[in-house]
Structures are given as C-alpha cells and as structure tokens.
Design an enzyme around this catalytic site. Structure first.
Site, PDB file in Angstrom:
ATOM      1  N   LYS A  39       1.042  -1.047  -0.018  1.00  0.00           N
ATOM      2  CA  LYS A  39       0.026   0.189  -0.053  1.00  0.00           C
ATOM      3  C   LYS A  39       0.835   1.224  -0.073  1.00  0.00           C
ATOM      4  O   LYS A  39       0.591   2.101  -0.758  1.00  0.00           O
ATOM      5  CB  LYS A  39      -0.772   0.083   1.066  1.00  0.00           C
ATOM      6  CG  LYS A  39      -1.657   1.302   1.362  1.00  0.00           C
ATOM      7  CD  LYS A  39      -2.296   1.229   2.771  1.00  0.00           C
ATOM      8  CE  LYS A  39      -2.983   2.671   3.072  1.00  0.00           C
ATOM      9  NZ  LYS A  39      -2.198   3.652   3.511  1.00  0.00           N
TER      10      LYS A  39
ATOM     11  N   ASP B 284      -5.977   8.156   8.752  1.00  0.00           N
ATOM     12  CA  ASP B 284      -5.949   7.724  10.111  1.00  0.00           C
ATOM     13  C   ASP B 284      -6.070   8.643  11.034  1.00  0.00           C
ATOM     14  O   ASP B 284      -5.300   9.720  11.263  1.00  0.00           O
ATOM     15  CB  ASP B 284      -4.894   6.752  10.421  1.00  0.00           C
ATOM     16  CG  ASP B 284      -5.139   5.287   9.745  1.00  0.00           C
ATOM     17  OD1 ASP B 284      -6.156   5.021   9.515  1.00  0.00           O
ATOM     18  OD2 ASP B 284      -4.059   4.784   9.179  1.00  0.00           O
TER      19      ASP B 284
ATOM     20  N   MET C 119       6.271   7.284  17.501  1.00  0.00           N
ATOM     21  CA  MET C 119       6.074   8.071  16.504  1.00  0.00           C
ATOM     22  C   MET C 119       4.611   8.635  16.651  1.00  0.00           C
ATOM     23  O   MET C 119       4.530   9.837  15.888  1.00  0.00           O
ATOM     24  CB  MET C 119       6.473   7.298  15.102  1.00  0.00           C
ATOM     25  CG  MET C 119       7.990   6.954  14.951  1.00  0.00           C
ATOM     26  SD  MET C 119       8.165   6.003  13.657  1.00  0.00           S
ATOM     27  CE  MET C 119       8.094   7.326  12.277  1.00  0.00           C
TER      28      MET C 119
END
Length: 435
Positions: A22, A121, A341
C-alpha cells in the site's frame, strides 16, 4: 457502514500471498504524473486508499487502463490543472491522506499545485511541514488558506539545493525526491528516509530517466533532468500484511505459508516476531509458520523485560506495533510496547482489555502487555476499528477469541487490506461481512 462478524477459535491452514505494498503504491502511482508517456504498474492492491488515488488521478485527466487484476497502465499526457479548482477535487483529495503525494509531481512537471488538508487515520498529529520545507528549499512558495483549508504552491522555478530534513519522513522524502528530479541542478537530501518503498520509487524514477544516487542510504543526490519517460514497475509485497499474517498464525495456533514474501526486504520484522517466541522457517522466498500451542517472549540478556519500539528504517516499522501488541496478549511473559512516532495509536487497547487481555496503558506512547500464556482465552465482544492497523489487530484478536465478535467500521481495514474477509475464509476463518 460495514461490520465483520467473527466466530473465533478456528485454526487456519493453507497458503496466502501478500498483496502489493500500500505505502509503495501511493508513491508510485503519484509518480506517473511526472511524464506524459505510459507507465505500467504491476501488483497494485485492490484497497480503498489506492482505489481512491486512482480515481483522483482519473479526475485530473490521467488515462487509466486496467490490464489485469493487479496491473494498470497510467498515461498522464492530458492532465487538466483546472480540476484543482473544483469542489469534486477538494472532496476527493481531502478524504485521502495519500493525496499529498501528487504535490511533488505536480510542482516538478507543471510548476504549481494545490492540495486540501488531507485526511487519513486518526492516530495523532501527522504534520506536513517536512514536505513544504523541502519544497520551499527547492524554491517553491506556498500559502495555507485556513478558510478553505487549501495549500497553494507556486513552483515555477525549482532549483537544486542542499536539504537537511528535520525528520526522516517516508512520504516527505518521496515527495521531495519527485519534486527534485525535474529541478534545475543538483539536489542533496540528507536524513532522507531509506525504507524499501522509497528505494523502489527511486529505482523506478531512474528507469524513467532520472539521476538519483545513494539509493538505500540516508543521503540522496539528485541531478535534475529536463524530462522523464515511461517505464514498467512491480510493487513489493506489503510487509505490513506479511507481519499481520505471522501474528495471525501465532494467535490462532495455525500453520500458514506466506508465499512470495520478498524476505530480503523485510528487515527486522522476522526477528522481532521471533523475539515473541514465534517459530518460522524461510523456504526460498516463502515463510512457513508452524502451528504453535504456546510461545514465550524473550527477555534481554540481563533478564529485564523485553521492549519492542518503532524506529525509522532499518528499525522496526511503527505499522506493526499494534500487531505485536495483540500477539503478546497470549504469549508467556511480558513485553513493553513503545510507540514513539504516533501518540494515539495505542488507544485501541481498551477493546483488548474488554476481551480479557492484561494490558497496562502507561501513557499515549507505552503499553505493558502481560501475556496470558493461553491459560485464558480472549472473549468475543462488539468493537469498532479506529484505524487500519488497530482494526486488523482487533480482527486477529477476534479470530483467536472464544465466542462471537462484531467489528464495526471495517472500511478502515478495507483501506489497507484487500478482500481480507474472502482471503481469511479461504484459510478456514469464520468471518462474515455485514453491510
């Protein structure tokens, strides 16, 4: 809105082949804008995010031909920049975080571009400064209009320069590279991301006539050229899918063979799962995970609790920390998961706790998992998928749990995993899609 209904407890068996990557696809497809000649791409995954980007390219005037189930030809000869002013473009681009990747090619080839604030997201702050600082150093000028949430960029005179990136952003590196390949003179990018997907992009651009040196390192040197031509390219297998299948096999006590995994491009992924006690055998380019009733988390040499943390490549990818966390819930031993992160990516653990997992969420970045060692199965519940990776982690938990689970908002999972319910049913999973 769609949901998955899963009856857990079934052992899976058989072979599965990972889809095309992806994260590579979003970069590679955007790069087709850099030339008016045809570019053929193979192993394109049939997932929501990639399909949205293909629709966006079509809207911009790119001719898209589907040559087969996973192969496309893109010809960006008649790109129409007036489309960037339309409400349809704003709606489509803002629904996809990957839309930011079209900006570098637009600036390089056409000298201007605009993009709405992208979606994606909800996993914490994912700033775009790195992209725009790089464009600015190449000579672009940009404005952000808060009223319409659009970034407007003028790049009529891009010139090569030295760029020290403030973070080794994968998408930032890819975007700056695509802008620099047609800039005048030489560009040096230090602290560049060097993930396999960035390497793949650079190799494809070189096959199109670009001059990029230092591929695979964090120091890239790009000598600008006047034009690029067409090429043919095949995407890598998706390393996140591969890690997901390894974790799924362990959690469900299943024997699975992952075919054509490009093991040479997986970095630390196999080693991290081995630290959780998961056995695997590499046979040519396949990964065989045997059925295991139990697996035990290693400790450090001094006996202290194992820590699994994400890091920039060649460190462990943050996209698999959610999978590692859910797999650890049924291991013997304890592990600290440190998500450095993204500050919101561990919040899905409340669902696992509701299923019976023993997890202490220390703060937004750290969670301690005390493995149940199969002494107590997780139990099926109703839950919702907050993002792609957490959604698949919950799916893995549901496949291993006792009873029935319902996962809502599975469109999030569809964004990153193609036909996942069909593929899992072929392995013996009891999973039904409910629309």
């Amino acid at each position: 809105m769609a949901s998955f209904k899963i009856t857990g407890g079934n052992r899976l068996h058989g072979e599965i082949e990972p889809q095309g990557a992806k994260n590579e696809a979003l970069q590679i497809l955007s790069a087709t804008l850099l030339t008016e000649e045809p570019v053929t791409i193979h192993k394109v995954p049939n997932i929501r995010d990639v399909n949205k980007l293909i629709d966006l390219l079509k809207l911009m005037g790119v001719d898209v031909e589907k040559l087969g189930p996973e192969s496309y030809r893109f010809t960006a000869k008649n790109v129409e920049l007036s489309i960037l002013e339309t409400e349809e473009y704003k709606t489509m681009a803002s629904s996809l975080r990957g839309s930011i990747m079209v900006l570098g090619p637009l600036l390089a080839r056409f000298g201007k571009g605009k993009i709405p604030k992208p979606g994606g997201d909800k996993i914490g702050r994912r700033r775009l400064d790195t992209h725009f600082i790089g464009f600015q150093k190449l000579g672009a000028k940009f404005e952000y209009h808060a009223g319409d949430e659009f970034f407007h960029i003028d790049a009529s005179d891009l010139k090569g320069t030295y760029i020290l990136m403030d973070e080794a952003s994968v998408t930032g590196t890819a975007n700056i590279v695509m802008a620099a390949v047609l800039a005048k003179g030489q560009t040096t990018i230090y602290n560049a991301a060097c993930e396999p997907y960035v390497q793949q992009l650079c190799r494809m651009l070189n096959s199109m006539g670009a001059d990029i040196q230092g591929i695979g390192s964090n120091l890239l040197t790009i000598n600008g050229v006047t034009a690029l031509h067409g090429t043919e390219h095949q995407l890598l297998p998706d390393m996140i899918e591969i890690g997901s299948f390894i974790g799924m096999a362990a959690m469900t006590k299943s024997s699975l063979k992952i075919k054509n995994a490009r093991v040479d491009q997986l970095g630390l992924i196999p080693d991290v799962f081995r630290k959780l006690g998961i056995q695997m055998e590499i046979i040519d380019d396949d990964i065989l995970i045997p059925a295991q009733n139990n697996y035990e988390i290693e400790t450090f040499i001094d006996g202290s609790i194992m820590t699994v943390a994400d890091a920039i490549w060649p460190g462990f990818t943050p996209d698999l920390l959610s999978i590692v966390l859910v797999v650890a819930t049924q291991a013997k031993g304890t592990v600290l998961i440190h998500q450095k992160m993204f500050e919101s990516r561990l919040f899905f653990v409340d669902k696992l706790i509701d299923m019976g997992a023993q997890i202490i969420l220390c703060d937004p970045h750290r969670a301690t998992v005390i493995g149940l060692d199969r002494k107590q199965a997780l139990r099926g519940i109703r839950m919702s998928s907050p993002d792609i990776r957490a959604g698949v982690s919950l799916l893995i938990a549901a496949l291993s749990a006792e009873g029935v689970s319902i996962i809502d908002h599975v469109e999030q999972i569809d964004r990153g995993y193609q036909n996942i319910d069909d593929r899992l049913r072929a392995l013996g999973a009891d999973i039904t899609r409910i629309d």
